[in-house]
Scaffold this active site. Structure first.
Site, PDB file in Angstrom:
ATOM      1  N   GLU A 168     -23.701 -44.353 -24.576  1.00 15.01           N
ATOM      2  CA  GLU A 168     -24.785 -43.566 -25.183  1.00 15.01           C
ATOM      3  C   GLU A 168     -24.884 -43.685 -26.707  1.00 15.01           C
ATOM      4  O   GLU A 168     -24.634 -42.720 -27.432  1.00 15.01           O
ATOM      5  CB  GLU A 168     -24.622 -42.088 -24.798  1.00 15.01           C
ATOM      6  N   GLU A 356     -23.199 -42.092 -15.155  1.00 14.61           N
ATOM      7  CA  GLU A 356     -22.817 -40.676 -15.293  1.00 14.61           C
ATOM      8  C   GLU A 356     -23.908 -39.795 -14.715  1.00 14.61           C
ATOM      9  O   GLU A 356     -25.092 -40.022 -14.972  1.00 14.61           O
ATOM     10  CB  GLU A 356     -22.656 -40.253 -16.767  1.00 14.61           C
TER      11      GLU A 356
HETATM   12  C1  BGC Z   1     -21.207 -38.147 -22.325  1.00 13.78           C
HETATM   13  C2  BGC Z   1     -19.959 -37.441 -21.844  1.00 13.78           C
HETATM   14  C3  BGC Z   1     -20.227 -35.952 -21.783  1.00 13.78           C
HETATM   15  C4  BGC Z   1     -21.322 -35.699 -20.778  1.00 13.78           C
HETATM   16  C5  BGC Z   1     -21.674 -34.232 -20.571  1.00 13.78           C
HETATM   17  C6  BGC Z   1     -22.482 -37.623 -21.745  1.00 13.78           C
HETATM   18  O1  BGC Z   1     -23.408 -37.491 -22.770  1.00 13.78           O
HETATM   19  O2  BGC Z   1     -21.090 -39.524 -22.142  1.00 13.78           O
HETATM   20  O3  BGC Z   1     -18.906 -37.765 -22.696  1.00 13.78           O
HETATM   21  O4  BGC Z   1     -19.076 -35.209 -21.475  1.00 13.78           O
HETATM   22  O5  BGC Z   1     -22.488 -36.358 -21.195  1.00 13.78           O
HETATM   23  O6  BGC Z   1     -22.155 -33.661 -21.735  1.00 13.78           O
END
Ligand code: BGC
Length: 444
Positions: A168, A356
């Site tokens: 990101e 993610e």
């Molecule tokens: C990030 C993580 C973070 C997650 C939840 C993403 O933006 O890569 O490191 O913990 O979101 O906020």
């Protein structure tokens, strides 16, 4: 509809994601150098209740137990990040043998358990020695990073084939170099634009280094993406939403695909010119093997005359009185469908992998158990949206839950719990949540 794994096809990659600073702890063990997060968390009132990641989940010392737990939950792929300052304490120069040894052991034990490693090369923990030389604002970062990546491929490339260059870039350049709410805590447009351009150049530099050293590598990079909608169907809000979309969703993918920065929608981005050199436009382009999509919510945008550069602001989930997570983000699984459609609509877009997705809720331990039906519902509903996009022809080949263990959630500290596994940060005891059991069952 009861969703099964089979609906996604045999080639679909399933896994969980974590990041070094959020779980490893051991901030001063094994010869590790300071990262910008080690330094930032020690400043007063930057992090919720002045918490820090010095120990976090102590994963550095407990990784065998945690990987074993991952294995017992049938999780076949593990995305983790390498801490740059653990293997190069000064970012460049001398290599820490202990650091190399740690990741060797982590990779070897994963493979022994049949878990495939997916390595993120940069998840926000820049070596502080490099920040002292300007960090992402210094163009030399492209070379520093290239050197670090070549070491990672040389040491781990005999066993690791799946790489993600950056996590990101939009978030670390905006939160870290414009708003100053993440490490290194710098502010202002010039810092942001320089960091943005250097991150965009670095993402392709990293990928080129990997490909030149490992022909059969699977190389991608990851982007934060949120579905954006105007507050009202009025021209001003629609245009404001378009600007925010350009910033949050298009800023890094478009130069990578050869489309340049989205300057038509955000005039201020023209100032990136100042950091451009000959050949940069070409160097920003790279044909990745996959693009990592990371989605958590949607944003509703309205026009705001007094907000500099963007003239736009987010109408929060709280104001809208909609269901929220512990991050105060709207629970909106359909966002995943929209971002998958949006990204796959670009010409020549490589296949997508959801690197993610997850949600934080205020989990409670009762009778040694953690029941989190809201998280199960969120994950199930999101997967339904993935199938919906897939059935409409979107090439999406994988899904990684954020995250395996409750962990250090950056400026928010430890209170937002995103894990499939509950962590008691006093005792380091782990309890698999009902969502963890649900995922294990789904993957069986
Ligand atoms: C990030 C993580 C973070 C997650 C939840 C993403 O933006 O890569 O490191 O913990 O979101 O906020």
């Amino acid at each position: 509809m009861l969703l099964t794994k089979d609906a996604f096809g045999e080639d679909f990659t399933w896994g969980v994601s974590t990041a070094a600073y959020q779980i490893e702890g051991a901030h001063n063990q094994g010869g590790k150098g300071h990262s910008i997060w080690d330094i930032f968390v020690k400043k007063k009132n930057k992090i919720f209740q002045n918490q820090h990641g010095d120990t976090a989940c102590d994963f550095y010392n407990r990784y065998t137990q945690d990987l074993y737990l991952m294995y017992s939950l049938n999780i076949p792929n593990y995305r983790f990040s390498i801490s740059w300052s653990r293997i190069l304490p000064n970012g460049i120069g001398e290599v820490s043998e202990d650091g190399i040894d740690f990741y060797n052991r982590l990779i070897d034990f994963s493979l022994e358990l049949g878990i495939t490693p997916w390595v993120t090369l940069y998840h926000w923990d820049l070596p502080d020695a490099l920040e002292k030389k300007g960090g992402w604002v210094n163009r030399d970062i492209k070379e520093w990073f290239g050197n670090y990546v070549s070491l990672c491929v040389a040491y781990f490339g005999d066993r690791v084939k799946n790489w993600m260059v950056l996590n990101e870039p939009m978030v670390f350049s905006a939160a870290g170099y414009f708003f100053g709410v993440h490490a290194p805590g710098r502010k202002g447009l010039d810092n942001f634009l320089a960091a943005t351009h250097h991150a965009a150049l670095t993402q392709t530099q990293g990928a080129r280094v990997i490909k030149s050293m490992q022909k059969d590598s699977n190389v991608g990079t990851t982007f934060s993406c949120s579905h954006i909608e105007p507050f009202r169907m009025k021209e001003k809000d629609i245009l404001a939403a378009r600007r925010v979309d350009a910033l949050l969703n298009r800023l890094f993918i478009e130069p990578l695909l050869g489309l340049g920065y989205p300057t038509a929608d955000i005039k201020t981005l023209n100032r990136i010119e100042k950091y451009m050199k000959q050949n940069d436009e070409k160097d920003l382009i790279f044909n990745m093997d996959f693009i990592g999509v990371q989605n958590y919510t949607r944003e509703i945008i309205r026009h705001a005359t007094f907000v500099p550069f963007l003239q736009a602001k987010i109408v929060s989930a709280k104001e809208r009185k909609v269901e929220m997570t512990a991050m105060n983000w709207e629970v909106y699984p359909e966002s995943m469908y929209h971002v998958l459609r949006k990204f796959s609509a670009y010409p020549n877009m490589p296949p997508l992998i959801i690197t993610e997705n997850g949600a934080a809720f205020p989990d409670q331990v009762e009778n040694n158990q953690v029941d989190d039906p809201q998280r199960i519902k969120y994950l199930q509903h999101t997967l339904e949206q993935v199938i919906r996009a897939k059935q409409e022809g979107v090439k999406v080949n994988g899904y990684f839950v954020w995250t395996f263990l409750d962990n250090f959630e950056w400026a928010e500290g430890y209170h937002p719990r995103f894990g499939l596994v509950y962590v008691d940060f006093q005792t380091q005891k782990r309890i698999v949540k009902s969502s963890g059991h649900w995922y294990a069952n789904f993957l069986k």
